[in-house]
Design a protein around this motif. Structure first.
Motif, PDB file in Angstrom:
ATOM      1  N   ASN A   1     -10.646 -38.715  -8.875  1.00 55.68           N
ATOM      2  CA  ASN A   1      -9.250 -39.103  -9.088  1.00 55.68           C
ATOM      3  C   ASN A   1      -9.002 -40.582  -8.768  1.00 55.68           C
ATOM      4  O   ASN A   1      -7.871 -40.994  -8.573  1.00 55.68           O
TER       5      ASN A   1
ATOM      6  N   ALA B   1      -4.450 -36.674 -11.817  1.00 55.09           N
ATOM      7  CA  ALA B   1      -5.889 -36.394 -11.788  1.00 55.09           C
ATOM      8  C   ALA B   1      -6.265 -35.562 -10.559  1.00 55.09           C
ATOM      9  O   ALA B   1      -7.337 -34.949 -10.516  1.00 55.09           O
ATOM     10  N   THR B   2      -5.386 -35.552  -9.545  1.00 53.61           N
ATOM     11  CA  THR B   2      -5.660 -34.801  -8.314  1.00 53.61           C
ATOM     12  C   THR B   2      -5.194 -33.350  -8.419  1.00 53.61           C
ATOM     13  O   THR B   2      -5.742 -32.465  -7.760  1.00 53.61           O
TER      14      THR B   2
END
Length: 299
Positions: free
Chosen positions: A168, A254-255
């Motif tokens: 991420n 993205a996390t």
């Protein structure tokens, strides 16, 4: 919470500088979930080499650390009584990153190539060892270079053929620089226990209500982050000095898959713990663990 009831003060060591990846904690704090649970929570930020040791020494009630860190700490000090009460990162967030046009198409293709890592420590190193094992390679099959946290510049300048970073983080930075990449994520090849809420056995046993309250409020914050990442970024601004909101949103998006894993938020998976212990034993980072199930809980 009833009026007039005093809050119980607790602290968690987050082991890193203020960052959007800690959004579930920030959201739980700013939405009053901790307060509603009767807690006054302090976040202790800053890079600490032995986070679990600081908790054992009484500096924090909880720490945010990975399963492999807990196993290594436990191996170093058998008298350490600590337990993972909720794994927040359901996927291990480390990847090997290669240029998009690289000849490295599979993990076994890494043979003979130079891989840059921050150093022989931490999650990036454990993740690298797991990916090498998944590619049936040993450390002597590749050239590992310690490059500090300069993965982006090392890749941009073609100093190395691949770098180890966070799924991420570095891939997003590289793409932002117009440098296209491909990644090999640890979680696609090798189940490892990533960051979770760890406390002492003493706190877990004697203050179970506090532990439950803290975990439940954090998971509530986590659900809100997943449901509305933009709002989570807005709420996190006051916790992360100088935050770039657009980049933070990109990182948070993205996390979210890392938080979600297979959909059981905060869950401690037995097979993943066993796989983590097995890797660390194989790499001679710890001796075999006979009481693995005592190091985590889903209660």
């Amino acid at each position: 919470m009833e009026a007039g009831k005093t809050l119980k003060s607790i602290s968690i060591g987050l082991g890193y500088n203020p960052d959007i990846q800690f959004a579930p904690f920030y959201v739980a704090q700013s939405k009053g979930y901790y307060k509603d649970a009767g807690l006054n929570v302090t976040f202790n930020h800053g890079i600490v080499t032995d986070l679990i040791g600081t908790m054992a020494a009484g500096k924090n009630n909880f720490v945010f650390a990975s399963g492999d860190e807990l196993l290594v700490a436990h191996d170093k000090d058998k008298s350490l009584q600590a337990i993972d009460v909720s794994t927040i990162f359901q996927r291990y967030p480390v990847s090997i990153i290669v240029p998009k046009d690289s000849s490295i198409q599979s993990l076994s293709d890494l043979k003979g190539h130079t891989i840059g890592e921050p150093g022989p420590y931490g999650a990036t190193h454990t993740g690298l060892l797991a990916l090498l094992q998944a590619g049936k390679l040993t450390e002597s099959d590749v050239k590992i270079e310690s490059i500090g946290f300069n993965q982006v510049s090392a890749m941009l300048s073609h100093k190395v053929d691949a770098v180890v970073g966070y799924s991420n983080n570095e891939p997003l930075q590289l793409e932002r620089n117009g440098f296209n990449v491909r990644t090999f994520a640890v979680s696609d090849y090798f189940p490892l226990v990533s960051n979770g809420i760890i406390t002492t056995k003493d706190t877990y046993t004697n203050q179970s209500q506090t532990v439950h309250a803290f975990v439940d409020a954090t998971i509530k914050g986590l659900k809100d982050v997943i449901a509305d990442p933009q709002n989570a970024v807005d709420l996190s601004k006051s916790y992360v000095p100088g935050m770039n909101a657009d980049q933070a949103l990109e990182v948070l998006k993205a996390t979210i898959p890392i938080y979600q894993g297979n959909g059981k938020l905060g869950y401690n998976d037995q097979a993943t713990w066993e796989s983590t212990a097995k890797l660390l034993v194989a790499e001679k980072m710890i001796s075999p663990v006979d009481n693995l199930s005592q190091l985590y809980t889903n209660n």
